[in-house]
Scaffold this active site. Sequence first.
Site, PDB file in Angstrom:
ATOM      1  N   TYR A 161      47.394 127.046 100.021  1.00  0.00           N
ATOM      2  CA  TYR A 161      48.989 128.181 100.821  1.00  0.00           C
ATOM      3  C   TYR A 161      48.562 129.368 100.851  1.00  0.00           C
ATOM      4  CZ  TYR A 161      50.523 123.049 102.044  1.00  0.00           C
ATOM      5  OH  TYR A 161      50.527 122.059 103.010  1.00  0.00           O
ATOM      6  N   GLN A 166      55.050 121.885 115.230  1.00  0.00           N
ATOM      7  CA  GLN A 166      55.200 121.681 113.914  1.00  0.00           C
ATOM      8  C   GLN A 166      54.105 122.587 112.908  1.00  0.00           C
ATOM      9  OE1 GLN A 166      54.096 117.240 114.656  1.00  0.00           O
ATOM     10  NE2 GLN A 166      53.419 117.950 116.847  1.00  0.00           N
ATOM     11  N   VAL A 212      52.288 125.188 110.820  1.00  0.00           N
ATOM     12  CA  VAL A 212      53.544 126.471 109.922  1.00  0.00           C
ATOM     13  C   VAL A 212      52.824 127.926 110.096  1.00  0.00           C
ATOM     14  CG1 VAL A 212      54.109 124.848 108.320  1.00  0.00           C
ATOM     15  CG2 VAL A 212      51.410 126.213 108.351  1.00  0.00           C
ATOM     16  N   HIS A 257      57.786 121.654 110.134  1.00  0.00           N
ATOM     17  CA  HIS A 257      57.143 121.461 108.684  1.00  0.00           C
ATOM     18  C   HIS A 257      57.234 122.357 107.502  1.00  0.00           C
ATOM     19  CE1 HIS A 257      54.961 118.074 111.409  1.00  0.00           C
ATOM     20  NE2 HIS A 257      56.181 117.589 110.777  1.00  0.00           N
ATOM     21  N   GLY A 267      48.343 120.950 122.561  1.00  0.00           N
ATOM     22  CA  GLY A 267      47.894 120.162 121.199  1.00  0.00           C
ATOM     23  C   GLY A 267      48.567 120.025 120.004  1.00  0.00           C
ATOM     24  N   THR A 268      48.573 118.285 120.880  1.00  0.00           N
ATOM     25  CA  THR A 268      49.749 116.902 118.986  1.00  0.00           C
ATOM     26  C   THR A 268      48.726 116.355 119.702  1.00  0.00           C
ATOM     27  OG1 THR A 268      50.997 116.553 118.045  1.00  0.00           O
ATOM     28  CG2 THR A 268      51.333 117.626 119.918  1.00  0.00           C
TER      29      THR A 268
HETATM   30  N1  APR Z   1      43.948 123.307 122.876  1.00  0.00           N
HETATM   31  C1  APR Z   1      45.012 122.388 122.333  1.00  0.00           C
HETATM   32  N2  APR Z   1      44.836 120.765 122.107  1.00  0.00           N
HETATM   33  C2  APR Z   1      43.689 120.687 121.646  1.00  0.00           C
HETATM   34  C3  APR Z   1      42.847 121.768 121.283  1.00  0.00           C
HETATM   35  C4  APR Z   1      43.157 122.952 121.982  1.00  0.00           C
HETATM   36  N3  APR Z   1      41.827 124.039 122.667  1.00  0.00           N
HETATM   37  N4  APR Z   1      41.853 121.915 120.091  1.00  0.00           N
HETATM   38  C5  APR Z   1      41.987 120.657 119.901  1.00  0.00           C
HETATM   39  N5  APR Z   1      43.640 120.209 119.630  1.00  0.00           N
HETATM   40  C6  APR Z   1      44.060 118.720 119.719  1.00  0.00           C
HETATM   41  C7  APR Z   1      43.807 117.533 119.565  1.00  0.00           C
HETATM   42  O1  APR Z   1      42.473 117.078 120.935  1.00  0.00           O
HETATM   43  C8  APR Z   1      45.107 116.801 119.307  1.00  0.00           C
HETATM   44  O2  APR Z   1      45.325 116.177 120.199  1.00  0.00           O
HETATM   45  O3  APR Z   1      45.128 119.120 118.990  1.00  0.00           O
HETATM   46  C9  APR Z   1      45.674 117.893 118.631  1.00  0.00           C
HETATM   47  C10 APR Z   1      45.922 118.386 116.763  1.00  0.00           C
HETATM   48  O4  APR Z   1      46.438 116.717 116.321  1.00  0.00           O
HETATM   49  P1  APR Z   1      47.067 117.452 114.068  1.00  0.00           P
HETATM   50  O5  APR Z   1      45.105 117.860 113.602  1.00  0.00           O
HETATM   51  O6  APR Z   1      47.089 115.940 114.349  1.00  0.00           O
HETATM   52  O7  APR Z   1      47.569 118.052 114.713  1.00  0.00           O
HETATM   53  P2  APR Z   1      49.068 117.796 114.623  1.00  0.00           P
HETATM   54  O8  APR Z   1      49.272 116.880 116.025  1.00  0.00           O
HETATM   55  O9  APR Z   1      50.058 119.170 115.067  1.00  0.00           O
HETATM   56  O10 APR Z   1      49.577 117.570 113.361  1.00  0.00           O
HETATM   57  C11 APR Z   1      51.027 116.784 112.850  1.00  0.00           C
HETATM   58  O11 APR Z   1      50.748 116.837 110.478  1.00  0.00           O
HETATM   59  O12 APR Z   1      49.268 117.377 108.500  1.00  0.00           O
HETATM   60  C12 APR Z   1      50.412 116.912 109.579  1.00  0.00           C
HETATM   61  O13 APR Z   1      52.440 118.316 108.864  1.00  0.00           O
HETATM   62  C13 APR Z   1      50.659 118.701 110.162  1.00  0.00           C
HETATM   63  O14 APR Z   1      51.784 119.550 111.736  1.00  0.00           O
HETATM   64  C14 APR Z   1      50.505 119.058 110.940  1.00  0.00           C
HETATM   65  C15 APR Z   1      51.485 117.340 111.855  1.00  0.00           C
END
Ligand code: APR
Length: 224
Positions: A53, A86, A88, A104, A169-170
Amino acid sequence: MKHIVVLTGAGMSAESGIKTFRDADGLWEGHDVMAVATPEGFQRNPELVLNFYNERRKQLKEVQPNQAHKDLALLEINYKVSIITQNVDDLHERAGSSNVIHLHGELRKIRSTKNENDIKVWTEDIHLGDNCESGYQLRPHIVWFGEAVPMIDKAVEICQQADILVIIGTSMQVYPAAGLLDFAPVETPIYYIDPKPAMDKNGKIHVIAKSATEGVKTLLQILD
Ligand code: APR
């Protein structure tokens, strides 16, 4: 003023240069997620986790908000905007958004390992032996896997008041965050911006299959 609620994940900050989680085969910046993002991982090897971190906190000083963060901040001119992230990082705040909830945790804060409510702003490294005022080791103010999500009740309440819900973007895989959209009123339109969208809820969601910067531009045109 209409209330726009925006739920963001790692993809929001991808164009700022911060890697997402699940685009890298369960590895997060080269580390096993379970080793660096669980209470058990911290117990096993606190130094590794603190250093991990510390690196993320350093990286924060090298990255900047992208155009999508900035465009969301500008939405406040015409809308009441609540951001539930979500992430940080502090890129929403640095772009000028004034109402941001971190589900988070936050890299720029630390807390006591003894008392989860003893939280302070901390922008430098944390070392083994750095203690809170009561003498307990400090740890990052991050919600690890298996830990409670203290801000979830507040987030649910905000989603229940959404006139428009935007998800950016999640991968919608981590609960309880992924369940938040179900709290929006049934008549509330939901937009989902992601180049690889992970859901469409049988067509009930308006999917914008673009990156955050391009997708937010498209959203602004739709809302206009
Ligand atoms: N613009 C928008 N979305 C994007 C881009 C971009 N340039 N590049 C990638 N993505 C998308 C991917 O297609 C994916 O659906 O962002 C998403 C990222 O997904 P994850 O990596 O799973 O992240 P997230 O959903 O934020 O994860 C949730 O999991 O590990 C834990 O606590 C951590 O907050 C996190 C949580």
